[in-house]
Design an enzyme around this catalytic site. Structure first.
Site, PDB file in Angstrom:
ATOM      1  N   GLY A   1      -0.385  13.041  -2.334  1.00  0.00           N
ATOM      2  CA  GLY A   1      -0.334  12.507  -3.696  1.00  0.00           C
ATOM      3  C   GLY A   1       1.039  12.595  -4.346  1.00  0.00           C
ATOM      4  O   GLY A   1       1.192  12.317  -5.528  1.00  0.00           O
ATOM      5  N   ALA A   2       2.047  13.005  -3.597  1.00  0.00           N
ATOM      6  CA  ALA A   2       3.365  13.202  -4.194  1.00  0.00           C
ATOM      7  C   ALA A   2       4.181  11.909  -4.217  1.00  0.00           C
ATOM      8  O   ALA A   2       5.262  11.856  -4.790  1.00  0.00           O
ATOM      9  CB  ALA A   2       4.127  14.292  -3.442  1.00  0.00           C
ATOM     10  N   GLY A   3       3.667  10.856  -3.593  1.00  0.00           N
ATOM     11  CA  GLY A   3       4.394   9.581  -3.595  1.00  0.00           C
ATOM     12  C   GLY A   3       5.520   9.544  -2.572  1.00  0.00           C
ATOM     13  O   GLY A   3       6.534   8.881  -2.779  1.00  0.00           O
ATOM     14  N   LEU A   4       5.338  10.267  -1.453  1.00  0.00           N
ATOM     15  CA  LEU A   4       6.395  10.308  -0.432  1.00  0.00           C
ATOM     16  C   LEU A   4       6.014   9.490   0.791  1.00  0.00           C
ATOM     17  O   LEU A   4       6.562   9.664   1.878  1.00  0.00           O
ATOM     18  CB  LEU A   4       6.696  11.759  -0.037  1.00  0.00           C
ATOM     19  CG  LEU A   4       7.079  12.670  -1.200  1.00  0.00           C
ATOM     20  CD1 LEU A   4       7.301  14.089  -0.712  1.00  0.00           C
ATOM     21  CD2 LEU A   4       8.324  12.152  -1.893  1.00  0.00           C
TER      22      LEU A   4
ATOM     23  N   ASP B   1       8.429   1.221   2.186  1.00  0.00           N
ATOM     24  CA  ASP B   1       7.993   2.502   2.760  1.00  0.00           C
ATOM     25  C   ASP B   1       7.961   2.487   4.287  1.00  0.00           C
ATOM     26  O   ASP B   1       8.571   3.362   4.918  1.00  0.00           O
ATOM     27  CB  ASP B   1       6.630   2.918   2.177  1.00  0.00           C
ATOM     28  CG  ASP B   1       6.669   3.018   0.658  1.00  0.00           C
ATOM     29  OD1 ASP B   1       7.782   2.982   0.090  1.00  0.00           O
ATOM     30  OD2 ASP B   1       5.603   3.121   0.043  1.00  0.00           O
TER      31      ASP B   1
ATOM     32  N   HIS C   1      10.236  -0.797  -7.709  1.00  0.00           N
ATOM     33  CA  HIS C   1       9.491  -2.029  -8.037  1.00  0.00           C
ATOM     34  C   HIS C   1      10.343  -3.286  -7.819  1.00  0.00           C
ATOM     35  O   HIS C   1      10.147  -4.299  -8.474  1.00  0.00           O
ATOM     36  CB  HIS C   1       8.936  -1.982  -9.480  1.00  0.00           C
ATOM     37  CG  HIS C   1       7.808  -1.002  -9.597  1.00  0.00           C
ATOM     38  ND1 HIS C   1       6.505  -1.334  -9.330  1.00  0.00           N
ATOM     39  CD2 HIS C   1       7.801   0.322  -9.903  1.00  0.00           C
ATOM     40  CE1 HIS C   1       5.729  -0.262  -9.484  1.00  0.00           C
ATOM     41  NE2 HIS C   1       6.495   0.763  -9.832  1.00  0.00           N
ATOM     42  N   THR C   2      11.266  -3.182  -6.924  1.00  0.00           N
ATOM     43  CA  THR C   2      12.091  -4.345  -6.583  1.00  0.00           C
ATOM     44  C   THR C   2      11.714  -4.908  -5.210  1.00  0.00           C
ATOM     45  O   THR C   2      11.999  -6.067  -4.935  1.00  0.00           O
ATOM     46  CB  THR C   2      13.593  -3.966  -6.566  1.00  0.00           C
ATOM     47  OG1 THR C   2      13.719  -2.710  -5.888  1.00  0.00           O
ATOM     48  CG2 THR C   2      14.147  -3.832  -7.960  1.00  0.00           C
TER      49      THR C   2
HETATM   50  C1  GLA Z   1       5.056   2.035  -3.894  1.00  0.00           C
HETATM   51  C2  GLA Z   1       5.001   0.905  -2.873  1.00  0.00           C
HETATM   52  C3  GLA Z   1       6.400   0.403  -2.535  1.00  0.00           C
HETATM   53  C4  GLA Z   1       7.194   0.097  -3.792  1.00  0.00           C
HETATM   54  C5  GLA Z   1       7.114   1.247  -4.776  1.00  0.00           C
HETATM   55  C6  GLA Z   1       7.774   0.910  -6.083  1.00  0.00           C
HETATM   56  O1  GLA Z   1       5.640   3.177  -3.338  1.00  0.00           O
HETATM   57  O2  GLA Z   1       4.363   1.344  -1.699  1.00  0.00           O
HETATM   58  O3  GLA Z   1       6.308  -0.726  -1.711  1.00  0.00           O
HETATM   59  O4  GLA Z   1       6.775  -1.098  -4.369  1.00  0.00           O
HETATM   60  O5  GLA Z   1       5.778   1.627  -5.033  1.00  0.00           O
HETATM   61  O6  GLA Z   1       9.121   0.731  -5.903  1.00  0.00           O
END
Ligand code: GLA
Length: 382
Positions: free
Chosen positions: A123-126, A173, A36-37
Site C-alpha cells: 500500500g505504499a505506492g512503490l 511502473d 500523472h504524465t
Molecule cells: C500510478 C500508475 C502510474 C502513474 C502514477 C501517477 O502509480 O500506476 O502509471 O500514472 O500512478 O503518475
C-alpha cells in the site's frame, strides 16, 4: 537486493518442490518527478529501488503446477476451480493476467511451480504489482524460452494490469521495474518510449520515503476521473493526448472548460516541463534545483490536479520547513501512500524523529519511513 530474501525464497522452493529453481529479482520503483504524465504520453523520471520481489520458478512436472505466495501464506493451483476472476483482489490476478495476455499473443507456456516473497511495504505506492507481474513474465520467458524482449514483457505486464486486474494505469511502473539501472534515474518519454539513463549523484543526500499508512478509498475512481478529464480535453482539441498541445492552445478553449478541468490540464503541461528541467538539474549535479522542482510538483498535484490528501500535504509541508530536506512530494497515484524526500544524510535523523512525532500528534498514526537506493531492474539471480 536483499540476499536474505533470496535465501528464504530459494529454500522455501526447495522444500516444497525438491528441486532447484530459477530465481528472479524484480524491483519496485520510486518516481523522482513526472506524476500523472505517463498516461498523457508525457515525461516521467522513475527509478528502480532496492525493494522488490524475489520469485523462484521452475517448469512443473505434475499437472498445472502450484504457486505459493510466502508473505500472505497462500497458495494456488492454476487447475483448481473456480479460478479467480479478472478484477478480483489479491495476488493471483496479477499472475493470471500475465497468462491471459500471453494467450492473446498465441503464447501458451507450460505449467510452472512458483514461490515468491517481497520486501515492498504494501500500500505504499512503490509498485509491488508491476514488480510481481514483471517477475512472472520474466520467469516464464526464461524457463520456457519464449523469446520475449524486455519491452514486450513491459507491454504484457502493463496490459495484464489494465485488462485483467482492471487498473487503468500508465506504463511507468512496469517500465521502471524492468529497465532500472543502479544509480540512474530513467528519463522516459511515454509517447516514443525512448528513455535516457541519467546518473544520480546524491553527494551527501539520500532518498527517504515517508509512509502515510493510509490509502483513501477515492484513489481508484479519482485516478480514472483524472484520466478522463485529460482525454476529453485532448479530444476537444482534436489531438491524441495532452502531450501534443502547449499552454497557448489550451488557453484558447479555457472559457469552454470548467475551471477545475482547465487546471488539471495545466498541471500536466507544467509537470512535463518540470521533468525536462529536472533532467537538466541532475546532469548539472544541481540537487537544490531538483528539490525545488519536487516541491513545485507537489504543489501542483495538491492544488491543481487535486490528488493529494491531508496526510501527504502535512508531510510535505513538514519537509519544507525542516532543515536539510532539499525536496519532497507525494508519489504515485495519490490519496495516500508515500512522500518522497531528498534529505541531507546529516540531517536525516533529526528530520525523521520530528516527522514521526508530529505525524503521531496530528493523525494519531505511526508513520513508517524507508531509506531507499536506486538499483538495477528485473534480472536473474545467480
Ligand atoms: C500510478 C500508475 C502510474 C502513474 C502514477 C501517477 O502509480 O500506476 O502509471 O500514472 O500512478 O503518475
Amino acid at each position: 537486493m536483499d540476499q536474505g530474501l533470496v535465501e528464504i525464497v530459494r529454500s522455501s522452493f526447495l522444500s516444497h518442490f525438491g528441486k532447484k529453481p530459477t530465481l528472479i529479482w524484480s524491483p519496485g520503483r520510486i518516481n523522482i518527478i513526472g506524476e500523472h504524465t505517463d498516461y498523457n504520453q508525457g515525461f516521467v523520471m522513475p527509478a528502480a529501488i532496492d525493494r522488490g520481489i524475489v520469485m523462484a520458478i521452475s517448469q512443473a512436472q505434475n499437472g498445472r503446477g502450484q504457486w505459493i505466495a510466502t508473505d500472505v501464506k497462500d497458495s494456488y493451483s492454476p487447475d483448481s476451480s473456480p479460478s479467480p476472476t479478472p478484477k478480483s483482489s489479491g495476488w493471483k490476478p496479477y499472475l493470471l493476467g500475465i497468462l491471459s495476455e500471453l494467450r492473446k499473443k498465441g503464447i501458451q507456456p507450460g505449467p510452472v511451480d512458483v514461490v515468491f516473497s517481497g520486501n515492498i511495504p504494501p500500500g505504499a505506492g512503490l509498485s509491488s504489482s508491476a514488480a510481481l507481474e514483471n517477475a512472472f513474465v520474466f520467469g516464464l520467458n526464461e524457463i520456457y524460452k519464449l523469446g520475449l524482449s524486455p519491452m514486450e514483457m513491459v507491454h504484457i505486464s502493463h496490459a495484464a494490469e489494465q485488462d485483467y486486474v482492471g487498473v487503468r494505469c500508465g506504463i511507468m511502473d512496469p517500465y521502471a521495474s524492468m529497465f532500472g539501472h543502479a544509480g540512474k534515474a530513467i528519463f522516459l518519454d511515454c509517447r516514443s518510449l525512448v528513455s535516457e539513463m541519467i546518473p544520480v549523484h546524491l553527494e551527501d543526500c539520500q532518498w527517504i520515503l515517508l509512509d502515510t499508512g493510509v490509502q483513501h478509498s477515492l484513489a481508484d475512481s479519482a485516478y480514472n476521473q483524472r484520466r478522463e478529464v485529460c482525454e476529453a480535453i485532448a479530444a476537444r482539441l482534436e489531438v491524441s493526448s495532452l502531450r501534443e498541445i502547449d499552454l497557448k492552445q489550451l488557453d484558447k478553449i479555457r472559457s469552454e472548460l470548467p475551471e477545475a478541468d482547465y487546471q488539471k490540464a495545466c498541471f500536466v503541461l507544467e509537470e512535463n516541463g518540470r521533468v525536462l528541467k529536472a533532467r537538466e538539474a541532475l546532469k548539472k549535479f544541481d540537487l537544490l534545483k531538483l528539490g525545488e522542482l519536487m516541491y513545485e510538483s507537489h504543489e501542483g498535484l495538491s492544488k491543481l490536479y487535486e490528488v493529494s490528501c491531508e496526510e501527504l500535504d502535512f508531510l510535505v509541508d513538514l519537509a519544507r520547513e525542516s532543515d536539510g530536506v532539499l525536496g519532497a512530494r507525494m508519489m504515485g497515484g495519490g490519496f495516500g501512500g508515500c512522500s518522497l524526500n531528498l534529505v541531507d544524510v546529516n540531517k536525516a535523523h533529526a528530520f525523521l524523529n520530528n516527522a514521526r512525532k508530529r505525524y503521531r500528534e496530528r493523525f494519531n498514526l505511526d508513520m513508517n519511513d524507508y531509506s531507499v537506493s536506486i538499483t538495477s531492474g528485473c534480472r536473474l539471480v545467480t
